[in-house]
Enzyme design. Structure first.
Site, mmCIF file in Angstrom:
data_model
loop_
_atom_site.group_PDB
_atom_site.id
_atom_site.type_symbol
_atom_site.label_atom_id
_atom_site.label_comp_id
_atom_site.label_asym_id
_atom_site.label_seq_id
_atom_site.Cartn_x
_atom_site.Cartn_y
_atom_site.Cartn_z
ATOM 1 N N GLY A 12 0.782 -1.233 0.000
ATOM 2 C CA GLY A 12 0.000 0.000 0.000
ATOM 3 C C GLY A 12 0.811 1.280 0.000
ATOM 4 O O GLY A 12 0.325 2.319 0.470
ATOM 5 N N ASN A 14 1.480 3.027 -2.619
ATOM 6 C CA ASN A 14 0.755 3.949 -3.514
ATOM 7 C C ASN A 14 -0.473 4.524 -2.813
ATOM 8 O O ASN A 14 -0.795 5.704 -2.982
ATOM 9 C CB ASN A 14 0.365 3.256 -4.819
ATOM 10 N N ARG A 66 -15.552 -18.021 -8.568
ATOM 11 C CA ARG A 66 -15.018 -16.716 -8.983
ATOM 12 C C ARG A 66 -16.172 -15.748 -9.221
ATOM 13 O O ARG A 66 -16.090 -14.561 -8.914
ATOM 14 C CB ARG A 66 -14.197 -16.908 -10.262
ATOM 15 N N ASN A 108 -5.655 2.555 -13.128
ATOM 16 C CA ASN A 108 -4.689 1.596 -12.597
ATOM 17 C C ASN A 108 -3.287 2.169 -12.720
ATOM 18 O O ASN A 108 -2.996 2.891 -13.674
ATOM 19 C CB ASN A 108 -4.774 0.302 -13.430
ATOM 20 N N HIS A 110 0.586 0.997 -13.288
ATOM 21 C CA HIS A 110 1.393 -0.155 -13.711
ATOM 22 C C HIS A 110 2.865 0.256 -13.677
ATOM 23 O O HIS A 110 3.220 1.322 -14.193
ATOM 24 C CB HIS A 110 0.988 -0.612 -15.117
ATOM 25 N N ASP A 151 -4.034 -4.045 -18.968
ATOM 26 C CA ASP A 151 -3.127 -2.895 -19.200
ATOM 27 C C ASP A 151 -3.287 -2.289 -20.597
ATOM 28 O O ASP A 151 -2.316 -1.794 -21.185
ATOM 29 C CB ASP A 151 -1.652 -3.306 -18.979
ATOM 30 N N GLU A 181 5.896 6.299 -9.534
ATOM 31 C CA GLU A 181 4.544 5.910 -9.121
ATOM 32 C C GLU A 181 3.918 6.852 -8.102
ATOM 33 O O GLU A 181 2.759 7.255 -8.254
ATOM 34 C CB GLU A 181 4.547 4.488 -8.541
HETATM 35 C C1 GAR Z 1 3.186 -1.183 -7.417
HETATM 36 O O1 GAR Z 1 4.504 -1.200 -7.922
HETATM 37 C C2 GAR Z 1 2.190 -1.176 -8.553
HETATM 38 O O2 GAR Z 1 2.610 -0.422 -9.644
HETATM 39 C C3 GAR Z 1 2.122 -2.640 -8.891
HETATM 40 O O3 GAR Z 1 2.100 -3.279 -7.642
HETATM 41 C C4 GAR Z 1 2.870 -2.506 -6.702
HETATM 42 C C5 GAR Z 1 2.040 -2.288 -5.455
HETATM 43 O O4 GAR Z 1 2.805 -1.660 -4.453
HETATM 44 N N1 GAR Z 1 0.966 -2.938 -9.695
HETATM 45 C C6 GAR Z 1 0.988 -3.850 -10.671
HETATM 46 O O5 GAR Z 1 1.948 -4.536 -10.943
HETATM 47 C C7 GAR Z 1 -0.318 -3.954 -11.457
HETATM 48 N N2 GAR Z 1 -0.141 -4.728 -12.643
HETATM 49 P P1 GAR Z 1 2.100 -0.933 -3.212
HETATM 50 O O6 GAR Z 1 1.121 -1.929 -2.584
HETATM 51 O O7 GAR Z 1 3.241 -0.625 -2.277
HETATM 52 O O8 GAR Z 1 1.420 0.297 -3.697
#
Ligand code: GAR
Length: 207
Positions: A12, A14, A66, A108, A110, A151, A181
């Site tokens: 988490g 982000n 699912r 999202n 990425h 994506d 990010e």
């Molecule tokens: C981040 O690097 C995000 O960009 C990636 O997961 C990580 C989560 O980190 N997302 C993906 O790969 C989506 N395809 P966080 O929980 O510390 O934010």
């Protein structure tokens, strides 16, 4: 006020960048209505609770099919009445019903420069492993709208980050987070909250 639901699966960071940006005023006109995780152990849930934001887990493990999980997820999101759903490290395939119900209102982040190192199988550390295996010298991060593909939706913003010769996947992941990010995702939310983002012919224009 833009009502935002953030979906998370892991640490988490982000989500933290979003919460901090709302608090500091870098993101305006926005309220974080709730946080949803598919993973009960996600530290992201603690980050939300620390800010007194409703945080729930909706795990596929608790549902027989699912389809039942997808319905529960959609219901959990609906209850929070979001204007925008932010996937901040949410490692779940978004059900088609949710894409249809919230078209143009799901974004999202990425951790690569789409269309490189994205799509099926590219998530989390695997993205950075792919980058290092291919030997590219520049990578980065992308914020995009979510459509039915993986994506493939319209790109809102991107930022490049240098790859260094002695990088490991973890070192590179950290640099991409710090340099790209944690800036891009709050910026995209602020633009949307202030009516600056338009989609035309599958492309994003910032007013
Ligand atoms: C981040 O690097 C995000 O960009 C990636 O997961 C990580 C989560 O980190 N997302 C993906 O790969 C989506 N395809 P966080 O929980 O510390 O934010």
């Amino acid at each position: 006020m833009l009502n935002v639901v953030v979906c998370v699966s892991g640490g988490g960071t982000n989500l933290q960048a979003i919460l901090d940006a709302v608090e500091s005023g870098k993101i305006t006109n926005t309220r974080i209505a709730g946080v949803i995780s598919n993973n009960a152990g996600a530290y992201a849930l603690e980050r939300a609770k620390a800010k007194k934001i409703p945080a729930v887990c909706i795990s596929p493990k608790e549902y027989e099919t699912r389809e039942a999980f997808n319905q529960a997820l959609l219901q959990g999101v609906d209850e929070l009445k979001p204007d925008l759903i932010v996937l901040a490290g949410f490692l779940v395939n978004i059900p088609a019903e949710m894409v249809q119900a919230y078209r143009g209102r799901i974004i999202n982040i990425h951790p690569s420069l789409i269309p490189s190192f994205c799509g099926k199988g590219y998530y989390g550390l695997k993205v950075h492993e792919g980058v290092l295996a291919r030997g590219v010298k520049v990578t980065g991060a992308t914020v995009h709208f979510v459509d039915e593909g993986t994506d493939t939706g319209p790109i809102i913003c991107q930022k490049a980050v240098c790859v260094k010769q002695d990088d490991t996947p973890k070192v590179l992941q950290q640099r991409v987070m710090e340099e790209a990010e944690w800036q891009l995702l709050p910026q995209a939310i602020d633009w949307i909250a202030n009516g600056r983002v338009q989609i035309q012919d599958g492309k994003v224009f910032i007013k």
